[in-house]
Design a protein around this motif. Structure first.
Motif, PDB file in Angstrom:
ATOM      1  N   MET A  14       0.831  -1.185  -0.035  1.00  0.00           N
ATOM      2  CA  MET A  14      -0.083  -0.106   0.102  1.00  0.00           C
ATOM      3  C   MET A  14       0.986   1.279   0.027  1.00  0.00           C
ATOM      4  SD  MET A  14      -3.002   0.965   2.568  1.00  0.00           S
ATOM      5  CE  MET A  14      -2.632   2.413   3.740  1.00  0.00           C
ATOM      6  N   GLN A  15       2.009   1.353   0.486  1.00  0.00           N
ATOM      7  CA  GLN A  15       2.870   2.273   0.535  1.00  0.00           C
ATOM      8  C   GLN A  15       3.599   2.627  -0.498  1.00  0.00           C
ATOM      9  OE1 GLN A  15       1.992   3.507   3.514  1.00  0.00           O
ATOM     10  NE2 GLN A  15       0.846   1.714   4.055  1.00  0.00           N
ATOM     11  N   TYR A  36      -5.142   3.578  -0.908  1.00  0.00           N
ATOM     12  CA  TYR A  36      -5.005   3.920   0.385  1.00  0.00           C
ATOM     13  C   TYR A  36      -5.880   3.514   1.336  1.00  0.00           C
ATOM     14  CZ  TYR A  36      -1.136   7.006  -1.516  1.00  0.00           C
ATOM     15  OH  TYR A  36       0.073   7.144  -1.815  1.00  0.00           O
ATOM     16  N   TYR A  49      -5.183   9.283   6.754  1.00  0.00           N
ATOM     17  CA  TYR A  49      -5.143   9.415   5.182  1.00  0.00           C
ATOM     18  C   TYR A  49      -6.385  10.346   4.767  1.00  0.00           C
ATOM     19  CZ  TYR A  49      -1.780   5.589   5.267  1.00  0.00           C
ATOM     20  OH  TYR A  49      -0.850   5.014   5.546  1.00  0.00           O
TER      21      TYR A  49
END
Length: 523
Positions: free
Chosen positions: A146-147, A244, A303
């Motif tokens: 995800m990063q 995200y 986020y």
């Protein structure tokens, strides 16, 4: 939906009293891109020494991974300043990448094992270790895949001399900084009401490499033999649940009605333990897995689609900075990389953002409620998954409204702002950017996602093959152009200076890491 009378009178006031102010809008950009090998895999090489220290270089740092450089422009007031800075930074870094390529897509290249994603290294200082451990914690909490998603953040603020004029027009007698903070929060509330426009227009992740999904997204995506998974009507899978995500954030409600309410809720989140994160453990066998076991390790883990910001002092947390001196600017975080632009964002996009942000500021902005937040989130979800679907409807006060109708209505209300900015800046660029957006509203195939979707399909190479081809062309474009001497000198000097600054920070350390953390999180 709109308050035309107040809105129009404010525009008329600004047109007569503050035109020079709007020629000096403050802008800055933070742009992420993955470094990949010539065959399309994530780079395993460390941050190049010629780029300087990722901890202290003001122009070139890293986000989550060593392979995810983040390029930062200084604040400029010229319309074309941010893109020129991005072009200069790209020109420099491409000379020191050993045949690596900057990936032009927001969604990653070919992914292998999670542990193959290298964490960013910021050195041995307390602040460097905190940044590194925070990223390690993100990996444990959400997975390293995800990063590796990349995007563009757009920082926007009005010049100082704009605010007293607007405050006088509104007849407001409060402290000026209080007024400024309230106005930025009003802008944010309106942004959240209408920000589905940005993935509709500029979302550029309608497809992803199958290696990223791990079998997820079956109900929304179509798989093809070339290893691509498509959302047939998707605009920005980066901003969907496939991108995200932080399900733990459903445990707290962030509103932007009052600055201290906003900061208090973030403070609560960084001090409230989470059972799953406690099970992960904080320090195992002498090594930190995460900074703490709370809902958020630090405020930046939230986020958000947009954030109120202020430049922080050394050792200061973002909420402390906001409480100390109020909102200084806003950070827009809903933009995919533009795969058709060598620096990831076009001038037309920047011009449209200026119109959009000023429009959000000048409109009436009611307080947020949980019900409205849920409706806004649902509209955003529909657009990122199905934004180009011909019969897509959005919600407005529990009623259904065709996306095209809603879009064109908002654009019509934005037109006076575009005309105003054109007049103040002696250009026609703003009305041109709005006209291009109107074309996209009338024809979804002209949106960035529509173009990208069509081109990937037509190439017969899939998401990976087509994006790799685009990325290699941009690499050659930058390598074929010599770096201007002034640009070379600037970034060489910054690299040398930043490495010396990192060494000085590491040498002057007096606290243990545990003491540093305790002091950082002290209430």
């Amino acid at each position: 939906m709109f308050e035309p009378k107040m809105y129009r009178s404010t525009i008329s006031f600004i047109e007569s009293e503050a035109p020079n102010c709007l020629a000096n809008i403050n802008r800055g950009i933070e742009k992420e891109s993955l470094r990949v090998t010539p065959d399309g895999y994530l780079s395993k090489r460390p941050h190049p020494k010629e780029w300087g220290s990722a901890l202290t270089n003001q122009y070139i740092t890293t986000d989550y991974s060593e392979a995810l450089p983040e390029l930062i422009t200084p604040v400029t007031t010229g319309r074309e300043g941010p893109r020129q800075w991005l072009f200069d930074i790209h020109s420099y870094i491409y000379q020191h990448m050993e045949n690596e390529v900057l990936w032009l897509g927001s969604m990653p290249c070919i992914m292998t094992k999670e542990e193959d994603v290298p964490l960013a290294d910021y050195g041995s200082s307390n602040v460097g270790m905190m940044k590194h451990i925070y990223r390690r914690g993100l990996g444990y909490r959400y997975g390293r895949y995800m990063q590796t998603i990349a995007g563009v953040h757009y920082n926007f603020s009005l010049p100082d001399d704009f605010w007293p004029k607007l405050q006088s027009h509104y007849g407001d007698n409060s402290d000026l900084q209080t007024f400024i903070s309230e106005q930025y929060l009003a802008l944010i509330r309106n942004y959240l009401r209408y920000c589905w426009l940005l993935p509709y227009l500029y979302g550029a992740s309608p497809a992803i490499c199958k290696s990223f999904t791990k079998g997820a997204g079956g109900e929304f995506l179509t798989e093809t033999d070339d290893g691509t998974m498509y959302g047939d009507y998707a605009t920005s899978l980066r901003m969907s649940d496939l991108g995200y995500q932080n399900n733990a954030q459903a445990k707290f409600s962030i509103r932007h009605n009052d600055l201290y309410e906003y900061t208090a809720e973030l403070e609560r989140a960084i001090r409230t333990p989470d059972e799953f994160y406690k099970e992960l453990g904080v320090k195992i066998d002498g090594e930190y897995r995460q900074l703490n076991a709370n809902l958020l390790q630090i405020e930046n883990e939230y986020y958000a689609k947009i954030r109120p910001k202020r430049v922080i002092n050394s050792g200061e947390r973002p909420t402390q900075a906001l409480n100390r001196a109020g909102v200084q600017y806003v950070e827009v975080r809903s933009l995919d990389l533009n795969p058709y632009d060598p620096v990831g964002i076009s001038q037309s996009q920047i011009d449209f953002l200026d119109v959009f942000m000023l429009f959000c500021l000048l409109q009436e902005s009611k307080d947020q409620s949980d019900r409205e937040n849920a409706e806004n989130d649902e509209n955003f979800r529909r657009v990122v998954y199905f934004g180009r679907k011909p019969d897509l409807n959005l919600l407005r006060n529990n009623r259904s409204l065709p996306l095209k109708e809603a879009t064109l209505q908002i654009f019509e209300e934005m037109r006076p702002v575009a005309v105003l900015l054109d007049k103040c800046n002696h250009t026609r660029a703003y009305t041109k950017a709005l006209s291009e957006a109107i074309e996209m509203a009338n024809d979804p195939s002209k949106t960035l996602s529509g173009r990208y979707y069509k081109d990937i399909k037509s190439s017969a190479k899939g998401y990976f093959g087509y994006t790799m081809e685009l990325s290699a062309k941009v690499q050659q474009q930058f390598l074929s152009q010599p770096v201007e001497p002034r640009v070379q000198r600037l970034f060489e000097q910054e690299a040398e200076k930043s490495l010396a600054e990192q060494q000085e920070i590491e040498k002057s350390e007096t606290l243990s890491f545990e003491e540093y953390l305790e002091q950082y999180f002290a209430e």
